[in-house]
Design an enzyme around this catalytic site. Structure first.
Site, short mmCIF file in Angstrom:
data_model
loop_
_atom_site.label_atom_id
_atom_site.label_comp_id
_atom_site.label_asym_id
_atom_site.label_seq_id
_atom_site.Cartn_x
_atom_site.Cartn_y
_atom_site.Cartn_z
N HIS A 1 9.33 -49.48 -1.20
CA HIS A 1 8.69 -48.68 -1.91
C HIS A 1 8.00 -49.53 -3.24
O HIS A 1 8.84 -50.08 -3.91
CB HIS A 1 8.84 -47.29 -2.10
N HIS B 1 6.78 -47.85 -7.12
CA HIS B 1 6.30 -46.75 -7.74
C HIS B 1 5.34 -46.84 -8.80
O HIS B 1 5.08 -47.98 -9.26
CB HIS B 1 7.64 -46.39 -8.76
N TYR C 1 16.89 -49.99 -0.19
CA TYR C 1 18.15 -49.77 -0.77
C TYR C 1 18.66 -48.72 -0.56
O TYR C 1 18.02 -47.46 -0.45
CB TYR C 1 17.72 -50.26 -2.38
N TYR D 1 17.50 -52.91 -8.52
CA TYR D 1 16.62 -52.68 -9.54
C TYR D 1 17.51 -53.52 -10.70
O TYR D 1 18.72 -53.52 -10.74
CB TYR D 1 16.49 -51.40 -9.98
N ARG E 1 16.52 -45.84 0.88
CA ARG E 1 14.97 -45.63 0.59
C ARG E 1 14.34 -46.78 1.38
O ARG E 1 14.62 -48.09 1.29
CB ARG E 1 14.58 -45.93 -0.98
FE LIG Z 1 12.73 -46.60 -6.16
#
Ligand SMILES: [Fe+3]
Lengths: 204, 250
Positions: free
Chosen positions: B168, B170, B155, B116, B165
């Site tokens: 995905h 959001h 990640y 991110y 995770r």
């Molecule tokens: Fe996330």
């Protein structure tokens, strides 16, 4: 087997996670140049009718630590108690007021802040008037489904006492968790996710 | 012309109650952060007033031409984000199956490596200088939306010592009323990381988890450009009003 009712199921919620800012307030987290500004940062302008107020506070977890990664959205009526936009069937709301704000908690202090106006009274479904209030929606890492609560105003004790929602709460001792503290034009509304001061959250 | 189009007033009835056994509960100890952030007292239920059935509206003029193209909306001129190019598309409907037009859908994600663009991010995967990670759309008359992006990477995250995770995206979705406000995550069909994820597993019902898994949609693939995944989003429906008791004079 009887005929099916054909209702769909609501999409299940998942936590907003620690990086909710990237999606909802990218400029706040230094992702600039994609959107000109973050949505929900300005609710009022010079022409907006009503008493200017600042609504501020923090969200506390069960250990008393402020959340520094949460995000709050608020939705409120204008000074005459009408909701902006086409979804209020009565119409006639102040065109210079958005009614909607979005604010991330400060990354160091956890403080949120909205510059807005004090809302007017809005009717309950049976026609009685509700006390002035602001609807809150809170998301963060560790919150699996957004939390709904309301802020009421301390100077409105008479209206609060006859508010159709506040009046019917079984545990009246918890009502103060929904009432802000006022100093001048600033209303401080701290939200407690757990503990003896746990804020009342609503299933709306 | 549709009955509930952008140019006609939205419905104003109260919402159907949320099925809170379908959503994840607040307290889910295997997702550790929830433990101190889950309210412990019962939620207070009440039938909707105007404060809940109304909500903010955002006009189509809010949306810039690249807002729904994450491959270029943060990239330097002439450059593109790195990764598997995909199109994500679907419709926003309510529980009654009606399209929800004119509503804002916002999405955000990690880059193709699972990183991110955020100062609190601790994963060592490389930042992509041409990828910001956010986009937005407003649904069309038929409730549809679409965007172009790169497939996000899986990640790691600090929960258990080795929790990852699944890939995905959001999603944040508005409806026509504030009580419909929803944030969720979309997953990808066939991902072996799904069943290992403590956040996915905050949802108890396997059918509810499946509702978050977007199938590969080859029928909407753009040849030699991008594969497609389809993700429909269902918002709370409103009670139909024809049979409601009306007070005298209403
Ligand atoms: Fe996330």
């Amino acid at each position: 087997m009887p005929q099916p009712l054909n209702l769909l199921k609501e999409t299940p919620s998942q936590t907003a996670g620690p990086y909710v800012h990237i999606g909802l307030t990218p400029n706040f987290c230094d992702i600039t140049g994609v959107y000109p500004e973050d949505l929900g940062t300005v609710m009022v302008g010079e022409a907006t009718k009503g008493e200017r107020i600042t609504v501020t506070g923090r969200i506390f977890d069960g250990t008393g630590t402020p959340l520094r990664d949460g995000l709050i959205e608020i939705w409120q009526a204008d000074a005459s108690g009408r909701y902006p936009g086409p979804t209020d069937p009565r119409g006639g709301a102040d065109p210079h007021f958005t009614g909607w704000g979005r604010c991330p908690a400060d990354g160091e202090t956890g403080v949120y802040r909205f510059e807005t106006i004090k809302p007017g009274r809005v009717p309950w479904p049976d026609g009685r008037m509700q006390a002035p209030h602001i609807s809150f929606w809170i998301v963060a890492r560790g919150i699996n489904l957004g939390l709904n609560t309301r802020l009421y105003f301390p100077e409105e004790s008479a209206a609060n006492a006859e508010d159709p929602l506040l009046k019917r709460l079984e545990h009246q001792a918890r009502v103060p968790t929904l009432v802000g503290k006022r100093e001048g034009q600033t209303i401080t509304f701290d939200i407690h996710l757990q503990g003896p001061q746990e804020t009342i959250f609503f299933d709306i | 012309m549709t009955e509930f189009g952008i140019n006609t007033p939205p419905e104003t009835g109260a919402f159907l109650p949320r099925d809170r056994n379908w959503h994840p509960p607040a307290f889910t100890p295997t997702y550790k952060t929830s433990v101190v952030r889950a309210p412990q007292k019962a939620l207070i239920s009440f039938d909707n007033s105007l404060s809940e059935v109304t909500g903010p509206r955002f006009g189509h003029n809010l949306i810039g031409p690249n807002d729904n193209d994450l491959i270029i909306n943060f990239a330097r001129p002439g450059e593109m984000a790195i990764g598997q190019r995909i199109i994500v598309h679907g419709r926003v409907l309510d529980e009654r199956g009606r399209p929800v037009p004119g509503v804002l859908v916002e999405y955000w994600q990690a880059n193709a490596g699972g990183r991110y663009r955020h100062k609190k991010e601790g994963y060592q995967a490389a930042l992509d200088p041409n990828f910001g990670g956010c986009g937005r759309s407003i649904t069309a008359e038929d409730g549809s939306y679409w965007f172009r992006t790169v497939k996000p990477g899986a990640y790691p995250w600090p929960n258990g010592v080795n929790d990852w995770r699944p890939a995905h995206i959001h999603f944040s979705v508005f409806g026509s009323g504030f009580a419909q406000r929803l944030i969720t995550q979309m997953y990808f069909e066939g991902d072996p990381m799904l069943k290992l994820c403590p956040i996915v597993n905050t949802i108890a019902d396997p059918a509810a988890i499946e509702a978050l898994v977007a199938p590969l949609d080859m029928s909407n693939t753009v040849p030699m450009d991008a594969r497609a995944y389809k993700f429909d989003i269902i918002l709370r429906g409103r009670r139909s009003t024809p049979f409601e008791n009306r007070r005298e004079g209403n």
